[in-house]
Scaffold this motif. Structure first.
Motif, PDB file in Angstrom:
ATOM      1  N   ARG A   1    -101.197  18.276 -34.687  1.00 61.37           N
ATOM      2  CA  ARG A   1    -101.774  16.982 -35.078  1.00 61.37           C
ATOM      3  C   ARG A   1    -101.144  15.856 -34.257  1.00 61.37           C
ATOM      4  O   ARG A   1    -101.833  15.005 -33.703  1.00 61.37           O
ATOM      5  CB  ARG A   1    -101.515  16.747 -36.567  1.00 61.37           C
ATOM      6  N   ASP A   2     -99.813  15.869 -34.131  1.00 61.73           N
ATOM      7  CA  ASP A   2     -99.115  14.814 -33.374  1.00 61.73           C
ATOM      8  C   ASP A   2     -99.514  14.854 -31.903  1.00 61.73           C
ATOM      9  O   ASP A   2     -99.742  13.822 -31.274  1.00 61.73           O
ATOM     10  CB  ASP A   2     -97.591  14.987 -33.490  1.00 61.73           C
TER      11      ASP A   2
ATOM     12  N   LEU B   1    -102.508  12.509 -27.375  1.00 62.54           N
ATOM     13  CA  LEU B   1    -103.500  12.675 -26.310  1.00 62.54           C
ATOM     14  C   LEU B   1    -104.646  11.670 -26.495  1.00 62.54           C
ATOM     15  O   LEU B   1    -105.138  11.068 -25.541  1.00 62.54           O
ATOM     16  CB  LEU B   1    -104.062  14.107 -26.402  1.00 62.54           C
ATOM     17  N   ALA B   2    -105.034  11.470 -27.748  1.00 65.28           N
ATOM     18  CA  ALA B   2    -106.129  10.533 -28.052  1.00 65.28           C
ATOM     19  C   ALA B   2    -105.711   9.115 -27.687  1.00 65.28           C
ATOM     20  O   ALA B   2    -106.484   8.344 -27.119  1.00 65.28           O
ATOM     21  CB  ALA B   2    -106.502  10.617 -29.526  1.00 65.28           C
ATOM     22  N   ALA B   3    -104.455   8.769 -28.009  1.00 64.90           N
ATOM     23  CA  ALA B   3    -103.992   7.402 -27.752  1.00 64.90           C
ATOM     24  C   ALA B   3    -103.932   7.121 -26.251  1.00 64.90           C
ATOM     25  O   ALA B   3    -104.185   6.007 -25.802  1.00 64.90           O
ATOM     26  CB  ALA B   3    -102.622   7.199 -28.377  1.00 64.90           C
ATOM     27  N   ALA B   4    -103.626   8.166 -25.475  1.00 61.81           N
ATOM     28  CA  ALA B   4    -103.475   7.973 -24.032  1.00 61.81           C
ATOM     29  C   ALA B   4    -104.822   7.972 -23.303  1.00 61.81           C
ATOM     30  O   ALA B   4    -104.936   7.495 -22.187  1.00 61.81           O
ATOM     31  CB  ALA B   4    -102.585   9.077 -23.456  1.00 61.81           C
ATOM     32  N   GLY B   5    -105.860   8.490 -23.952  1.00 58.31           N
ATOM     33  CA  GLY B   5    -107.143   8.638 -23.271  1.00 58.31           C
ATOM     34  C   GLY B   5    -108.078   7.476 -23.538  1.00 58.31           C
ATOM     35  O   GLY B   5    -107.704   6.453 -24.103  1.00 58.31           O
ATOM     36  N   SER B   6    -109.342   7.637 -23.105  1.00 61.44           N
ATOM     37  CA  SER B   6    -110.364   6.618 -23.284  1.00 61.44           C
ATOM     38  C   SER B   6    -110.821   6.584 -24.745  1.00 61.44           C
ATOM     39  O   SER B   6    -110.463   7.447 -25.545  1.00 61.44           O
ATOM     40  CB  SER B   6    -111.560   6.975 -22.418  1.00 61.44           C
TER      41      SER B   6
ATOM     42  N   ILE C   1    -113.424  11.941 -29.758  1.00 58.45           N
ATOM     43  CA  ILE C   1    -113.596  13.391 -29.792  1.00 58.45           C
ATOM     44  C   ILE C   1    -112.369  14.075 -30.398  1.00 58.45           C
ATOM     45  O   ILE C   1    -112.475  14.939 -31.262  1.00 58.45           O
ATOM     46  CB  ILE C   1    -113.905  13.900 -28.377  1.00 58.45           C
ATOM     47  N   LEU C   2    -111.191  13.650 -29.957  1.00 57.24           N
ATOM     48  CA  LEU C   2    -109.981  14.299 -30.467  1.00 57.24           C
ATOM     49  C   LEU C   2    -109.740  13.965 -31.940  1.00 57.24           C
ATOM     50  O   LEU C   2    -109.125  14.742 -32.668  1.00 57.24           O
ATOM     51  CB  LEU C   2    -108.770  13.905 -29.617  1.00 57.24           C
ATOM     52  N   SER C   3    -110.264  12.824 -32.371  1.00 55.57           N
ATOM     53  CA  SER C   3    -110.054  12.472 -33.775  1.00 55.57           C
ATOM     54  C   SER C   3    -110.776  13.461 -34.692  1.00 55.57           C
ATOM     55  O   SER C   3    -110.382  13.637 -35.843  1.00 55.57           O
ATOM     56  CB  SER C   3    -110.493  11.039 -34.071  1.00 55.57           C
ATOM     57  N   PHE C   4    -111.813  14.128 -34.189  1.00 56.02           N
ATOM     58  CA  PHE C   4    -112.475  15.181 -34.974  1.00 56.02           C
ATOM     59  C   PHE C   4    -111.476  16.299 -35.258  1.00 56.02           C
ATOM     60  O   PHE C   4    -111.351  16.787 -36.381  1.00 56.02           O
ATOM     61  CB  PHE C   4    -113.686  15.713 -34.190  1.00 56.02           C
ATOM     62  N   GLN C   5    -110.720  16.675 -34.210  1.00 53.11           N
ATOM     63  CA  GLN C   5    -109.725  17.734 -34.393  1.00 53.11           C
ATOM     64  C   GLN C   5    -108.578  17.267 -35.296  1.00 53.11           C
ATOM     65  O   GLN C   5    -108.090  18.009 -36.141  1.00 53.11           O
ATOM     66  CB  GLN C   5    -109.185  18.200 -33.044  1.00 53.11           C
ATOM     67  N   VAL C   6    -108.157  16.012 -35.099  1.00 48.40           N
ATOM     68  CA  VAL C   6    -107.067  15.485 -35.928  1.00 48.40           C
ATOM     69  C   VAL C   6    -107.505  15.490 -37.397  1.00 48.40           C
ATOM     70  O   VAL C   6    -106.754  15.903 -38.280  1.00 48.40           O
ATOM     71  CB  VAL C   6    -106.669  14.058 -35.464  1.00 48.40           C
ATOM     72  N   ALA C   7    -108.760  15.049 -37.638  1.00 46.50           N
ATOM     73  CA  ALA C   7    -109.262  15.002 -39.018  1.00 46.50           C
ATOM     74  C   ALA C   7    -109.290  16.407 -39.621  1.00 46.50           C
ATOM     75  O   ALA C   7    -108.922  16.595 -40.782  1.00 46.50           O
ATOM     76  CB  ALA C   7    -110.646  14.379 -39.048  1.00 46.50           C
TER      77      ALA C   7
END
Ligand code: PEP
Ligand code: MG
Length: 563
Positions: free
Chosen positions: A53-54, A59-64, A70-76
């Motif tokens: 999760r971290d 990765l999400a924070a560093a990207g567009s 997209i990554l927030s789907f995985q985090v959720a």
């Protein structure tokens, strides 16, 4: 020894031309040796999930924004305690953390893959990615996906599928591209590739294993073509074609949301073809005058068998909601020929293009056809629906379909289920239908230039060696287009064209001069076709407004309730 040139054709997913060494991306091999007791294994899994999760949040924070979404789907997913429950339950019975997690995720992924909705099927890759990342962490392999060897800069990656986080972990600054044996243009990774400008093509099927790694490759992500060891002339042709497309695309963007009209003010209806409703999510409806072709085959590719009435109705309702009041053409199942549906289409036909396909298959399987007609009649209560029959050859096929539609509408009304009578038209893609078009009691005609061309020219649409003969601009094909337009005019019903010729800006002038005023095409073609139309002058004789789309007599909506 020089490697022989090889060409593979898939589907375009992100435009652009990539040139570089071929690199086979293999899943990270993850082996775990040591095992603890049940509580230690459970603690390990919980820790791995928290770390994953971290990592993903980072990765999400560093990207567009796109990547973050997209990554927030995985985090959720990771934040939902329900995800880990089956694995933790298996651990409590003595299973090791990695095996328990792998088995639980395999079941979850299989569920997504079997979904009737393409959107959920496309999310299976995200889950597989998550599964691998957590396995990597359990095995102490750090970032999981990062455990595999990184590709060389500028490489063209060849893989079965590619998870979004793995795509994001690759440095694309030196160029490169992605060719996937499976995959979908509507997957998250394809969206990321489009956003990043990384050429991507999908659906190559199996690319033979004997193709050596590091061999020079070219990938045209717009055309969906991968060429290995291209000869100089092939490479030059690919570069020129891609260069022309890039230049056109860059200039055409400003036409996207404008209504289409010729230089001398003749209005043209520009509709879009939809093969997968997930594509619509990223499209602005203002770009088009409606949906001119919905290829409903997407509903029939799930592993769970043919879709039921509710699932179909939900899919059509979603498409109508996107269209926001614009007309939507729903084509009934066109299985067979180049679109086989395992378990449904006939096996072993000597020539599937001339066999039981399209309306022939639907009439041969009335129990399936009725379900589709019912779902479409119900969707017609939500907006302007036109039902279109593929591969019609003789008027009796249309008459049989109309009788079935009427029967289902009467049945729905008796049951008090909201429905409406959609207009019912035919695709004109068999020369017999074009030659005798006025004999069909159709509410509209839509020319399927792909099949009409192959049947007229006796040159298959999928055999490269006869591609030159498979020419929609051949005078024989144009004569059949003219014949259909005459029939439409005589009967006062609309004639449109929804084959690939509609999306070829080089053919726009020819099609408008033939008399067509409604063209339906892939969404990616809309801007360039509108641009081409704006440069055309048709002259005074061509200013007649196209006939209005006619409804079949009695095609009034019945918004629910018994008669
Ligand atoms: C056609 O044949 O032109 C057409 C639009 O149908 P499909 O490509 O789905 O066969
Ligand atoms: Mg067709």
């Amino acid at each position: 020894m020089r490697v022989a040139e090889r060409r593979f054709v898939g589907r375009g997913a992100a435009p652009g031309l990539a040139e570089g060494p071929l690199f086979r991306l293999r899943p990270a091999g993850i082996e775990r040796v040591a095992r603890g007791d049940a509580s230690a294994e459970a603690a390990l899994l919980r820790a791995a999930l928290a770390t994953a999760r971290d990592q993903l949040a980072e990765l999400a924070a560093a990207g567009s924004d796109e990547a973050a979404g997209i990554l927030s789907f995985q985090v959720a997913l990771l934040e939902d305690p329900v995800l880990a429950e089956p694995a933790l339950a298996a651990i409590a019975t003595g299973e090791a953390a990695d095996l328990a997690w792998k088995a639980a995720m395999a079941a979850e992924i299989a569920g997504y893959k079997a979904a009737e909705d393409e959107y959920f099927r496309a999310r299976a890759a995200d889950l597989a990615d998550l599964c691998e990342r957590v396995l990597g962490l359990l095995a102490g392999a750090g970032a999981g996906a990062g455990a595999a060897a990184p590709p060389p800069p500028g490489a063209i990656l060849l893989a079965e599928d590619l998870p979004p986080s793995r795509f994001l972990a690759i440095d694309w600054s030196a160029g490169g591209g992605v060719a996937l044996a499976a995959g979908s243009p509507s997957s998250h990774v394809a969206m990321l590739a489009r956003a990043r400008g990384v050429p991507m093509a999908v659906g190559f099927g199996t690319v033979p294993d004997e193709i050596a790694e590091a061999v020079p490759a070219m990938l045209d992500g717009g055309a969906g073509v991968l060429v290995i060891a291209a000869r100089a002339a092939t490479a030059e042709a690919l570069r020129r074609a891609a260069g022309r497309r890039d230049a056109r695309r860059a200039q055409a963007g400003r036409f996207l949301r404008l209504p289409a009209a010729t230089a001398d003010g003749v209005a043209v209806r520009v509709m879009v073809n939809v093969a997968d409703p997930a594509e619509l999510e990223t499209l602005d409806v203002a770009m088009c005058d409606g949906i001119g072709l919905t290829r409903t085959e997407f509903l029939f590719h799930g592993s769970g068998g043919p879709p039921g009435e509710e699932a179909q109705y939900a899919a059509y309702a979603r498409i109508l909601a996107w269209a926001s009041g614009r007309p939507v053409v729903l084509r009934t199942l066109d299985a067979g020929g180049d679109k086989p549906v395992p378990g449904l289409t006939a096996e072993g036909e000597s020539n599937p293009f001339l066999g039981v396909r399209g309306i022939r298959l639907s009439l041969a399987r009335p129990e399936l056809f009725r379900v589709q007609l019912r779902a479409m009649a119900r969707a017609a209560a939500l907006g302007t629906v036109r039902v279109m029959l593929p591969m019609v050859s003789v008027p009796g096929e249309l008459a049989a379909a109309r009788a079935m539609l009427e029967h289902e509408i009467a049945d729905l009304r008796r049951a008090g289920i909201a429905c409406a009578r959609p207009s019912l038209g035919i695709m004109v893609e068999v020369p017999a239908a074009a030659l005798c078009a006025e004999r069909f009691d159709a509410d509209f005609y839509s020319i399927g230039s792909n099949d009409l061309t192959q049947y007229t020219m006796a040159a298959a649409r999928d055999i490269a060696a006869v591609a030159a003969l498979n020419d929609a601009a051949n005078p024989a094909v144009l004569a059949l287009v003219a014949r259909t337009l005459e029939a439409g005019q005589a009967r006062g019903v609309e004639v449109s064209l929804c084959g690939d010729a509609a999306g070829d800006p080089g053919l726009s002038g020819m099609l408008l001069r033939a008399g067509l005023r409604t063209l339906s095409m892939a969404p990616a073609a809309v801007a360039e076709v509108k641009q081409a139309i704006a440069a055309i002058t048709l002259g005074a004789g061509a200013r007649n407004a196209p006939p209005p789309p006619a409804a079949h007599p009695g095609a009034e909506p019945n918004r629910g309730g018994p008669p």
